[in-house]
Design an enzyme around this catalytic site. Structure first.
Site, PDB file in Angstrom:
ATOM      1  N   CYS A 127     -29.102  -5.562 -67.295  1.00  0.00           N
ATOM      2  CA  CYS A 127     -29.612  -4.461 -68.119  1.00  0.00           C
ATOM      3  C   CYS A 127     -30.970  -4.779 -68.722  1.00  0.00           C
ATOM      4  O   CYS A 127     -31.785  -3.889 -68.920  1.00  0.00           O
ATOM      5  CB  CYS A 127     -28.626  -4.151 -69.249  1.00  0.00           C
ATOM      6  SG  CYS A 127     -27.078  -3.419 -68.690  1.00  0.00           S
ATOM      7  N   ALA A 273     -16.225   2.298 -67.296  1.00  0.00           N
ATOM      8  CA  ALA A 273     -15.087   1.458 -67.670  1.00  0.00           C
ATOM      9  C   ALA A 273     -15.241   0.032 -67.169  1.00  0.00           C
ATOM     10  O   ALA A 273     -14.274  -0.623 -66.817  1.00  0.00           O
ATOM     11  CB  ALA A 273     -13.784   2.075 -67.134  1.00  0.00           C
TER      12      ALA A 273
END
Length: 403
Positions: A127, A273
């Protein structure tokens, strides 16, 4: 024990002969190192179709070397380099154009090495960072090849890439990787997730289809060992140390201002998830979370989370129920691997969410899941990973004392 002493033994483990410093000094300007103009970019193909006749280069390209050939070259001494960008150097708008999902790391490494200028390559894409570690006998050709790949993949001008990337070679590249693995270069100093990501980078590089030869496999293995030692011998990882925890802190801190609502009363939902969602729920549970809705493409992972958090009431909703969940939530976290926006201004308008009801959107994915234009709608307040810097700054003092 301080970090400096924890790193020294492992950073140089096994001797320095495997990591020969490049002829180009890391302190020289990027312009000089790339030849001073865009013309230095090589004209080799990206699809690996270069032809070699009797071992010679044809049409200015070279074939990819076999793993055995890479091992033989490593024994003669290759130079280690890293080119990349991170949250410290580049905005999320640039980082997301280069982000590569983990299952493609080896595929893209093969593309980089397909023309012969780069002997070994390994990709680390998270990220907050995108980095290519590579080994080559000719630093100038290798740097040009990697820059060409970055320009092709991102569709960004080389001038834009130059403003955002960093380039290191030799010992500087080695020490950078050690800092990354130890969590010193992370947005949240000491965060633990990066160590597992470096470990995955190492494991992928030594797979049959990986492009890590003797040099990179040894370097990455030492980095993993260094990261483990840093965390066991120092206090750097104590406290709240993850992007997910910072996202929770941000939403809690801004809840009254953005929603005029106590955080404890906010209705929460998360899209995705995976690991980031698991960490989110962990930190939310520590703040007394009782219920949350999870929107996902399938049921398997959310059910696993239900089992892991029996004290939290987790509502599982498949992706076609996203907008129903959005309509009854106050804070929505997004953490999916989708390359496209999951939520943006047009979708919010299309689903009747442009009426001014307060809604906080916290995007911890790269590439971003939430379009920046969503801020144009009344009541909608979006945040992305770059907005976490201020939150993180308040929580790093203790861990920095351990550096």
């Amino acid at each position: 024990m301080k970090l400096s002493s924890a790193f020294v033994a492992l950073a140089i483990a096994g001797g320095s002969s495997a990591f020969q410093p490049p002829a180009l000094n890391a302190g020289r300007s990027l312009n000089n190192r790339l030849g001073g103009s865009d013309s230095v970019l090589m004209s080799s193909t990206l699809d690996g179709t270069a032809k070699v006749v009797n071992g010679k280069v044809v049409n200015g390209t070279r074939r990819k070397k076999t793993k055995q050939e890479r091992l033989e070259l490593a024994s003669k001494g290759l130079q280690v380099h890293v080119i990349g960008l991170s949250i410290h150097h580049a905005e999320v708008e640039v980082r997301e154009k280069l982000a590569i999902p983990e299952h493609e790391w080896n595929t893209q490494s093969n593309i980089i090495t397909s023309t012969g200028q780069v002997e070994e390559a390994a990709i680390l894409s998270t990220c907050n960072r995108f980095e290519i570690y590579y080994a080559a006998s000719d630093a100038h050709e290798a740097n040009a090849r990697v820059m060409e790949y970055l320009a092709e993949r991102s569709s960004l001008p080389v001038s834009t890439l130059r403003r955002n990337i960093f380039m290191l070679g030799g010992d500087d590249a080695v020490w950078h990787l050690m800092r990354v693995s130890g969590g010193l270069d992370s947005l949240v100093v000491g965060e633990g997730q990066i160590l597992s990501q470096v470990r995955q980078c190492h494991l992928h590089s030594i797979e049959e289809e990986g492009c890590g030869g003797k040099v990179l496999s040894r370097l990455l293995n030492n980095a993993v060992a260094a990261g483990k030692r840093v965390r066991s011998e120092t206090s750097i990882s104590k406290g709240s140390v993850s992007i997910s925890s910072a996202a929770v802190e941000l939403s809690e801190a801004m809840c009254m201002q953005d929603l005029n609502l106590p955080f404890s009363e906010a209705r929460l939902a998360v899209v995705g998830a995976g690991t980031m969602t698991r960490l989110l729920i962990t930190h939310l549970a520590s703040r007394g979370l009782e219920r949350i809705a999870i929107v996902n493409r399938s049921m398997a992972r959310p059910k696993e989370l239900q089992e892991q958090f029996p004290d939290v009431e987790i509502e599982i909703v498949l992706e076609d129920g996203l907008w129903d969940v959005m309509g009854r939530s106050d804070i929505v976290y997004t953490a999916t691997s989708s390359p496209d926006y999951v939520i943006d201004k047009a979708l919010l308008q299309e689903n009747g969410m442009d009426g001014g009801r307060p809604l906080m959107l916290v995007d911890i994915a790269v590439p971003r899941n939430i379009g920046p234009d969503s801020v144009e709608l009344p009541g909608v307040v979006p945040y992305n990973v770059d907005d976490l810097k201020a939150v993180v700054a308040k929580n790093t003092a203790m861990r920095q004392r351990e550096m």
